[in-house]
Design a protein around this motif. Structure first.
Motif, PDB file in Angstrom:
ATOM      1  N   GLY A 194       7.647  -8.314 -10.196  1.00  8.88           N
ATOM      2  CA  GLY A 194       7.548  -6.862 -10.092  1.00  8.88           C
ATOM      3  C   GLY A 194       7.500  -6.385  -8.653  1.00  8.88           C
ATOM      4  N   MET A 195       6.724  -7.064  -7.817  1.00 12.61           N
ATOM      5  CA  MET A 195       6.659  -6.704  -6.397  1.00 12.61           C
ATOM      6  C   MET A 195       8.037  -6.817  -5.745  1.00 12.61           C
ATOM      7  N   ALA A 196       8.768  -7.890  -6.090  1.00 15.89           N
ATOM      8  CA  ALA A 196      10.093  -8.090  -5.507  1.00 15.89           C
ATOM      9  C   ALA A 196      11.050  -6.981  -5.940  1.00 15.89           C
ATOM     10  N   ALA A 248       7.169  -2.101  -2.970  1.00 14.99           N
ATOM     11  CA  ALA A 248       6.465  -3.273  -3.503  1.00 14.99           C
ATOM     12  C   ALA A 248       5.016  -2.942  -3.812  1.00 14.99           C
ATOM     13  N   VAL A 249       4.376  -2.176  -2.916  1.00 13.16           N
ATOM     14  CA  VAL A 249       2.983  -1.763  -3.147  1.00 13.16           C
ATOM     15  C   VAL A 249       2.899  -0.863  -4.375  1.00 13.16           C
ATOM     16  N   ALA A 250       3.852   0.066  -4.511  1.00 12.50           N
ATOM     17  CA  ALA A 250       3.851   0.977  -5.661  1.00 12.50           C
ATOM     18  C   ALA A 250       4.016   0.212  -6.968  1.00 12.50           C
ATOM     19  N   LEU A 304       3.524 -13.769   0.152  1.00  9.52           N
ATOM     20  CA  LEU A 304       4.499 -14.847  -0.030  1.00  9.52           C
ATOM     21  C   LEU A 304       5.834 -14.326  -0.524  1.00  9.52           C
ATOM     22  N   ILE A 305       5.828 -13.459  -1.526  1.00  7.71           N
ATOM     23  CA  ILE A 305       7.107 -13.013  -2.076  1.00  7.71           C
ATOM     24  C   ILE A 305       7.819 -12.068  -1.117  1.00  7.71           C
ATOM     25  N   THR A 306       7.094 -11.146  -0.482  1.00  7.23           N
ATOM     26  CA  THR A 306       7.762 -10.232   0.455  1.00  7.23           C
ATOM     27  C   THR A 306       8.194 -10.957   1.722  1.00  7.23           C
TER      28      THR A 306
END
Length: 404
Positions: free
Chosen positions: A76-78, A89-91, A320-322
Motif C-alpha cells: 500500500g505504501m508503494a 505513501a504517508v497518506a 525500506l520500501i520507499t
C-alpha cells in the motif's frame, strides 16, 4: 531504455487527499489478514483503477515479501508513493492503518464489549468472506502469471513447499529458488514487455531513506539505554520488532510478547485480550502495537503511547520500501531480471494458493453453511460485480444472523 522526465513525474498523479480516502475505505473494509489485503488491493488498483498491471503488481508483492515488515502495508505504501510521492505513501499508510489502530486503542482504554460483540458470528462471517476475496485474487493472478505449464509447475511447487515448510525462511527460499528457475528456464519468448512502475523519488533520496533505517536500528538501543526514558524504550523495542520480522503480523506477535510482558509493561492477560480484539478489526495486524502502547503500565501510555508504538513498528517497513523502490525499477529492466521475475511472479501465485488453504480456508470453512456463504460471496464479487465493502458487510450480517 531511457525514460523521459515526464515518465518519472507521472502525469496521472493523484492528490494526497484522494489517496488517503481510497486507502481509508480499504482500511475500514479489508478484513481477513495480509493475504486477503493483497486481494483487496488487486481488485482496487489493478482491476478497477488500473494504477498498474498484473505483472507490475506481482513484482511489487514479491519485493515486499523479501523485505522485513508488514508486506501488505508496504504494498500500500508503494502504491501511494507511485501516485503521490512520499506524501502519497504517508497518506496510504494513514488511511489503511488508522481505522484498526483507533479501534484497538479504544478497546484498550475500556470499551471491552466491542471485541466481545464481534468475536463470534460476525467475526466468523468476515473470515468467510476473506475466502471469496482471496479466491478471486488467486484466479485472476493465476490466469495472468502462471498461464503455461512451466509457470504453473513453479506455482504449484511453491505452494507445496511453503505448505510443508510454513515459515518466513521457507517463503524467502521459495522466492529465491523460483527466481533462479525463471532465469534458467523461462526464455525471452516467454517474457512480457517491461511495464513501468513510476516512482517519483530520486535514487539519492532512496539511499538516504535506507541509511536512516540502518542508523535508527543501530542508534535507538544506545539512546534508549542512555536516557532511561520509557518512551524511548518503547520506540526502540517496537522499531526493532518491525525491522527484524518477516512474514507479517502473526509472526511479530511472539516477538512483541517477549518485549512487553517480561518487562512488566503489559500483563499477559491484557496482551491476549488485545490479540483477540485485533482479530475483529480490519486492516493490518501490526496495529496491535497501538493497543500495547495504550495499555502500557508506564508513562507514556494512552494515546501518546499508542502513537509512539504505532509509528515505531511501521517506520522500518516504510523506510525500506520507499528507499528500495527507486533502485528496484532499474533492476526490473534487465533481461535476466525479467526472466527471474517471471518465475518469482509464478511463485507469488503459489504463496497465495498455500495461504488460501491455510490459514484462510482452514480458519473459516467449518461447515456446509460456511462453504455456501463463501460461494455466494464469490458469486457477488466476480459475477454480480458488487463492491468488496458491500460483500463484507452482507457476509458479516448473514453470519451474525446465523445464516453462515
Amino acid at each position: 531504455m531511457n525514460h523521459s522526465r515526464s515518465d518519472i513525474e507521472f502525469k496521472d498523479r493523484s492528490s494526497v487527499v484522494d489517496i488517503f480516502l481510497i486507502f481509508l475505505r480499504l482500511g475500514l473494509t479489508s478484513f481477513g489478514g495480509p493475504i486477503a489485503h493483497l486481494g483487496y488491493y488487486r481488485e482496487e488498483f489493478v482491476v478497477r483503477r488500473k494504477w498498474l498491471d498484473e505483472h507490475a503488481y506481482a513484482d511489487l508483492v514479491a519485493l515486499c515479501q523479501f523485505l522485513p515488515g508488514p508486506a501488505s502495508s508496504q504494498v500500500g505504501m508503494a502504491l501511494g508513493l507511485s501516485r503521490g510521492g512520499i506524501l502519497g505513501a504517508v497518506a496510504a499508510f494513514l488511511g489503511f492503518t488508522l481505522p484498526s489502530a483507533i479501534a484497538l486503542v479504544l478497546f484498550g482504554l475500556g470499551i471491552s464489549h466491542f471485541g466481545g460483540q464481534l468475536d463470534s458470528g460476525w467475526l466468523h462471517g468476515l473470515k468467510v468472506v476473506a475466502v471469496a476475496v482471496v479466491a478471486q485474487a488467486l484466479w485472476g493472478m493465476g490466469k495472468t502469471l502462471a498461464p503455461d505449464s512451466r509457470r504453473a509447475t513453479i506455482a504449484v511447487a511453491a505452494a507445496i513447499i511453503v505448505s510443508l515448510v510454513p515459515s518466513a525462511l521457507g517463503q524467502v527460499g521459495v522466492i529465491v529458488a523460483s527466481g533462479l528457475v525463471g532465469w534458467a528456464l523461462l526464455r525471452s519468448d516467454t517474457a512480457l514487455p517491461h511495464t513501468l512502475l513510476r516512482v517519483p523519488l530520486a535514487r539519492r533520496a532512496g539511499a538516504l531513506l535506507l541509511a536512516a533505517f540502518f542508523l535508527l536500528l543501530l542508534l535507538l538501543p544506545v539512546v534508549a539505554g542512555a536516557t532511561k526514558s520509557h518512551g524511548m524504550e518503547l520506540f526502540d523495542s517496537f522499531y526493532r520488532a518491525g525491522s527484524l520480522v518477516f512474514g507479517g503480523g502473526h509472526v511479530v506477535l511472539p516477538l512483541l510478547q517477549s518485549q512487553v510482558v517480561p518487562a512488566g509493561w503489559v500483563s499477559n492477560e491484557a496482551f491476549l485480550a488485545g490479540y483477540g480484539a485485533a482479530q475483529a478489526v480490519p486492516g493490518p495486524l501490526f496495529t496491535f502495537a497501538a493497543y500495547l502502547g495504550a495499555v502500557s503500565s508506564q508513562s507514556p501510555s494512552g494515546w501518546a503511547g499508542a502513537a509512539i508504538t504505532l509509528v515505531a513498528i511501521f517506520l522500518p517497513g516504510f523506510l525500506l520500501i520507499t528507499g528500495t523502490l527507486p533502485f528496484w525499477e532499474q533492476l526490473r529492466r534487465y533481461t535476466g531480471i525479467k526472466r527471474a521475475m517471471l518465475g518469482i511472479n509464478a511463485a507469488v501465485v503459489g504463496l497465495l494458493l498455500a495461504a488460501f488453504y491455510n490459514p484462510v480456508w482452514t480458519s473459516a470453512i467449518k461447515s456446509p453453511a460456511d462453504f455456501c456463504l463463501a460461494a455466494t460471496a464469490l458469486l457477488a464479487l466476480v459475477f454480480w460485480k458488487l463492491p468488496p465493502w458491500l460483500v463484507v458487510l452482507l457476509a458479516a450480517i448473514a453470519a451474525g444472523l446465523g445464516i453462515g
